[in-house]
Write a protein that holds these residues in place. Structure first.
Motif, PDB file in Angstrom:
ATOM      1  N   GLY A 170       0.786  -1.236   0.000  1.00  0.00           N
ATOM      2  CA  GLY A 170       0.000   0.000   0.000  1.00  0.00           C
ATOM      3  C   GLY A 170       0.815   1.281   0.000  1.00  0.00           C
ATOM      4  O   GLY A 170       0.251   2.379   0.075  1.00  0.00           O
ATOM      5  N   TYR A 171       2.121   1.176  -0.098  1.00  0.00           N
ATOM      6  CA  TYR A 171       2.962   2.376  -0.105  1.00  0.00           C
ATOM      7  C   TYR A 171       3.069   2.950  -1.525  1.00  0.00           C
ATOM      8  O   TYR A 171       3.063   2.212  -2.508  1.00  0.00           O
ATOM      9  CB  TYR A 171       4.375   2.056   0.405  1.00  0.00           C
ATOM     10  CG  TYR A 171       4.416   1.730   1.873  1.00  0.00           C
ATOM     11  CD1 TYR A 171       4.416   2.744   2.822  1.00  0.00           C
ATOM     12  CD2 TYR A 171       4.456   0.408   2.305  1.00  0.00           C
ATOM     13  CE1 TYR A 171       4.454   2.446   4.186  1.00  0.00           C
ATOM     14  CE2 TYR A 171       4.498   0.099   3.660  1.00  0.00           C
ATOM     15  CZ  TYR A 171       4.501   1.121   4.598  1.00  0.00           C
ATOM     16  OH  TYR A 171       4.529   0.819   5.935  1.00  0.00           O
ATOM     17  N   VAL A 172       3.176   4.260  -1.593  1.00  0.00           N
ATOM     18  CA  VAL A 172       3.365   4.942  -2.874  1.00  0.00           C
ATOM     19  C   VAL A 172       4.861   5.046  -3.146  1.00  0.00           C
ATOM     20  O   VAL A 172       5.624   5.522  -2.308  1.00  0.00           O
ATOM     21  CB  VAL A 172       2.747   6.353  -2.844  1.00  0.00           C
ATOM     22  CG1 VAL A 172       3.034   7.082  -4.164  1.00  0.00           C
ATOM     23  CG2 VAL A 172       1.247   6.279  -2.582  1.00  0.00           C
ATOM     24  N   ILE A 173       5.267   4.579  -4.313  1.00  0.00           N
ATOM     25  CA  ILE A 173       6.690   4.608  -4.663  1.00  0.00           C
ATOM     26  C   ILE A 173       7.036   5.993  -5.206  1.00  0.00           C
ATOM     27  O   ILE A 173       6.462   6.422  -6.219  1.00  0.00           O
ATOM     28  CB  ILE A 173       7.029   3.528  -5.713  1.00  0.00           C
ATOM     29  CG1 ILE A 173       6.526   2.162  -5.257  1.00  0.00           C
ATOM     30  CG2 ILE A 173       8.541   3.501  -5.966  1.00  0.00           C
ATOM     31  CD1 ILE A 173       7.057   1.696  -3.925  1.00  0.00           C
ATOM     32  N   PRO A 174       7.952   6.707  -4.556  1.00  0.00           N
ATOM     33  CA  PRO A 174       8.276   8.067  -4.998  1.00  0.00           C
ATOM     34  C   PRO A 174       9.179   8.089  -6.231  1.00  0.00           C
ATOM     35  O   PRO A 174       9.724   7.061  -6.639  1.00  0.00           O
ATOM     36  CB  PRO A 174       9.022   8.645  -3.783  1.00  0.00           C
ATOM     37  CG  PRO A 174       9.699   7.444  -3.181  1.00  0.00           C
ATOM     38  CD  PRO A 174       8.736   6.308  -3.368  1.00  0.00           C
ATOM     39  N   GLU A 175       9.307   9.259  -6.808  1.00  0.00           N
ATOM     40  CA  GLU A 175      10.256   9.459  -7.900  1.00  0.00           C
ATOM     41  C   GLU A 175      11.660   9.595  -7.297  1.00  0.00           C
ATOM     42  O   GLU A 175      11.819   9.908  -6.114  1.00  0.00           O
ATOM     43  CB  GLU A 175       9.913  10.726  -8.694  1.00  0.00           C
ATOM     44  CG  GLU A 175       8.579  10.667  -9.419  1.00  0.00           C
ATOM     45  CD  GLU A 175       8.592   9.643 -10.541  1.00  0.00           C
ATOM     46  OE1 GLU A 175       9.648   9.492 -11.194  1.00  0.00           O
ATOM     47  OE2 GLU A 175       7.548   8.983 -10.750  1.00  0.00           O
ATOM     48  N   ALA A 176      12.669   9.372  -8.109  1.00  0.00           N
ATOM     49  CA  ALA A 176      14.039   9.535  -7.629  1.00  0.00           C
ATOM     50  C   ALA A 176      14.292  10.989  -7.256  1.00  0.00           C
ATOM     51  O   ALA A 176      13.774  11.915  -7.893  1.00  0.00           O
ATOM     52  CB  ALA A 176      15.027   9.093  -8.704  1.00  0.00           C
ATOM     53  N   SER A 177      15.057  11.197  -6.214  1.00  0.00           N
ATOM     54  CA  SER A 177      15.359  12.551  -5.760  1.00  0.00           C
ATOM     55  C   SER A 177      16.552  13.119  -6.521  1.00  0.00           C
ATOM     56  O   SER A 177      17.189  12.434  -7.339  1.00  0.00           O
ATOM     57  CB  SER A 177      15.670  12.541  -4.258  1.00  0.00           C
ATOM     58  OG  SER A 177      16.968  11.990  -4.022  1.00  0.00           O
ATOM     59  N   SER A 178      16.878  14.375  -6.226  1.00  0.00           N
ATOM     60  CA  SER A 178      18.020  15.013  -6.882  1.00  0.00           C
ATOM     61  C   SER A 178      19.335  14.334  -6.506  1.00  0.00           C
ATOM     62  O   SER A 178      20.296  14.344  -7.293  1.00  0.00           O
ATOM     63  CB  SER A 178      18.080  16.495  -6.500  1.00  0.00           C
ATOM     64  OG  SER A 178      18.200  16.644  -5.085  1.00  0.00           O
ATOM     65  N   ALA A 179      19.380  13.708  -5.319  1.00  0.00           N
ATOM     66  CA  ALA A 179      20.607  13.028  -4.884  1.00  0.00           C
ATOM     67  C   ALA A 179      20.932  11.862  -5.809  1.00  0.00           C
ATOM     68  O   ALA A 179      22.067  11.716  -6.283  1.00  0.00           O
ATOM     69  CB  ALA A 179      20.445  12.541  -3.444  1.00  0.00           C
ATOM     70  N   GLY A 180      19.936  11.039  -6.085  1.00  0.00           N
ATOM     71  CA  GLY A 180      20.138   9.899  -6.973  1.00  0.00           C
ATOM     72  C   GLY A 180      20.383  10.329  -8.409  1.00  0.00           C
ATOM     73  O   GLY A 180      21.243   9.773  -9.105  1.00  0.00           O
ATOM     74  N   ALA A 181      19.630  11.332  -8.859  1.00  0.00           N
ATOM     75  CA  ALA A 181      19.771  11.804 -10.242  1.00  0.00           C
ATOM     76  C   ALA A 181      21.161  12.402 -10.471  1.00  0.00           C
ATOM     77  O   ALA A 181      21.779  12.179 -11.524  1.00  0.00           O
ATOM     78  CB  ALA A 181      18.694  12.834 -10.552  1.00  0.00           C
ATOM     79  N   SER A 182      21.657  13.159  -9.488  1.00  0.00           N
ATOM     80  CA  SER A 182      22.980  13.781  -9.613  1.00  0.00           C
ATOM     81  C   SER A 182      24.081  12.731  -9.673  1.00  0.00           C
ATOM     82  O   SER A 182      25.026  12.846 -10.473  1.00  0.00           O
ATOM     83  CB  SER A 182      23.240  14.736  -8.444  1.00  0.00           C
ATOM     84  OG  SER A 182      22.329  15.807  -8.458  1.00  0.00           O
ATOM     85  N   TYR A 183      23.942  11.713  -8.835  1.00  0.00           N
ATOM     86  CA  TYR A 183      24.986  10.683  -8.822  1.00  0.00           C
ATOM     87  C   TYR A 183      24.964   9.877 -10.121  1.00  0.00           C
ATOM     88  O   TYR A 183      26.011   9.561 -10.694  1.00  0.00           O
ATOM     89  CB  TYR A 183      24.796   9.758  -7.622  1.00  0.00           C
ATOM     90  CG  TYR A 183      26.046   8.973  -7.264  1.00  0.00           C
ATOM     91  CD1 TYR A 183      27.273   9.214  -7.888  1.00  0.00           C
ATOM     92  CD2 TYR A 183      26.009   7.973  -6.292  1.00  0.00           C
ATOM     93  CE1 TYR A 183      28.412   8.502  -7.548  1.00  0.00           C
ATOM     94  CE2 TYR A 183      27.151   7.258  -5.940  1.00  0.00           C
ATOM     95  CZ  TYR A 183      28.350   7.523  -6.583  1.00  0.00           C
ATOM     96  OH  TYR A 183      29.483   6.815  -6.246  1.00  0.00           O
ATOM     97  N   ALA A 184      23.789   9.566 -10.609  1.00  0.00           N
ATOM     98  CA  ALA A 184      23.674   8.813 -11.860  1.00  0.00           C
ATOM     99  C   ALA A 184      24.316   9.587 -13.011  1.00  0.00           C
ATOM    100  O   ALA A 184      25.037   9.019 -13.848  1.00  0.00           O
ATOM    101  CB  ALA A 184      22.214   8.526 -12.170  1.00  0.00           C
ATOM    102  N   GLN A 185      24.073  10.895 -13.057  1.00  0.00           N
ATOM    103  CA  GLN A 185      24.661  11.720 -14.114  1.00  0.00           C
ATOM    104  C   GLN A 185      26.178  11.776 -13.988  1.00  0.00           C
ATOM    105  O   GLN A 185      26.908  11.709 -14.987  1.00  0.00           O
ATOM    106  CB  GLN A 185      24.076  13.142 -14.048  1.00  0.00           C
ATOM    107  CG  GLN A 185      24.552  14.071 -15.147  1.00  0.00           C
ATOM    108  CD  GLN A 185      24.215  13.570 -16.536  1.00  0.00           C
ATOM    109  OE1 GLN A 185      23.172  12.944 -16.753  1.00  0.00           O
ATOM    110  NE2 GLN A 185      25.093  13.835 -17.498  1.00  0.00           N
ATOM    111  N   CYS A 186      26.652  11.877 -12.758  1.00  0.00           N
ATOM    112  CA  CYS A 186      28.098  11.898 -12.521  1.00  0.00           C
ATOM    113  C   CYS A 186      28.750  10.608 -13.019  1.00  0.00           C
ATOM    114  O   CYS A 186      29.800  10.647 -13.676  1.00  0.00           O
ATOM    115  CB  CYS A 186      28.369  12.073 -11.019  1.00  0.00           C
ATOM    116  SG  CYS A 186      30.097  11.882 -10.546  1.00  0.00           S
TER     117      CYS A 186
END
Length: 290
Positions: free
Chosen positions: A175-191
């Motif tokens: 029953g939990y809502v899965i959130p979108e990735a935050s800026s922390a994850g997005a920044s690391y992925a781009q790096c």
């Protein structure tokens, strides 16, 4: 310059223990040896320094050897392979609460010992979502192999994307809502994407720290968090197919092999990236406490 006359006599070489030098610094001595025919005569031109006058032959040889040869600097862990060098640098960046080898002072909540944490399910979900984005990125980079040696790290058994997908599906079923990735994850992925294309040594530093940290401290975090908020449920994120110790050793061997072709400067550059790796990982880990 002095002249050294070697003339065979009946006595042994080893009966002569010191070099005799005249006041004018000419060195003329008879060195006897049973290995030189009596009629043989040799003449050598050798430089003479007052510092070795009357010095025993053995001592003079040691001085000459140590003066000519300078030992190379040895890096901590170098004798065991480059992975041990990376491990040594990484452990120093832990706090004493996190590891006995740690040297860093506690400055942020996630740097405290895990038992002192106060996690939330919502924060843990954010952490899992961002972690999945990072692992998706790593696996994609290795699969595309912009540098040929990246292909060595395909299908190592350490991959986490599929495991995390199963865990997020389980939370959704609860029953939990899965959130979108935050800026922390997005920044690391781009790096990671950028480094993988232009700086392979730096990328390997991140690759090592992400996978190996999760297999050690990451497992402890998963266990403690599960005890506090998940009724001790063990997530797939913390399970591996096969013997984890052997999987890690296989990757360790491959990393050491790859690094054998690197210069010392390239190795040092890789090690210098460790702090940046900790910074990005720490920002994602902090989500658990949000």
């Amino acid at each position: 310059m002095a002249s050294l006359n070697l003339t065979s006599q009946s006595q042994s070489l080893f009966n002569k223990t010191h070099l005799q030098v005249s006041p004018s610094l000419s060195l003329s001595t008879a060195i006897q040896s049973a290995f030189v025919p009596k009629r043989a005569s040799f003449q050598f031109q050798v430089p003479v320094s007052p510092r070795i006058v009357n010095m025993p032959l053995k001592a003079a040889a040691i001085v000459s050897s140590t003066t000519a040869e300078k030992p190379q600097k040895r890096y901590p862990g170098e004798a065991k392979g480059f992975v041990e060098e990376m491990r040594f640098v990484a452990m120093k960046l832990h706090t004493r609460e996190q590891a006995k080898e740690g040297e860093k002072e506690v400055e942020k909540p996630e740097e405290r010992a895990v038992p002192k944490w106060e996690p939330s399910v919502e924060g843990y979900l954010r952490f899992l979502v961002d972690s999945k984005l990072v692992y998706d990125t790593l696996e994609s980079i290795v699969d595309k192999a912009a540098y040929p040696f990246y292909a060595e790290f395909k299908n190592t058994g350490l991959e986490r994307s599929e495991k995390l997908a199963k865990d997020l599906e389980w939370f959704k079923e609860q029953g939990y809502v899965i959130p979108e990735a935050s800026s922390a994850g997005a920044s690391y992925a781009q790096c990671l994407k950028e480094l993988s294309e232009k700086d392979p040594q730096a990328f390997i530093c991140h690759f090592y720290n992400i996978y190996f940290a999760h297999s050690a401290g990451g497992r402890m975090i998963g266990k403690k968090v599960a005890e506090k908020i998940l009724n001790k449920k063990e997530l797939e994120f913390y399970k591996w197919d096969g013997d984890l110790k052997q999987l890690l050793q296989n990757v360790r061997d491959k990393l050491n092999k790859v690094a054998e072709s690197w210069t010392r400067e390239e190795k040092n550059h890789c090690l210098e990236e460790t702090e940046k790796s900790f910074k990005y990982s720490g920002e994602i880990l902090r989500l658990i406490l949000s």
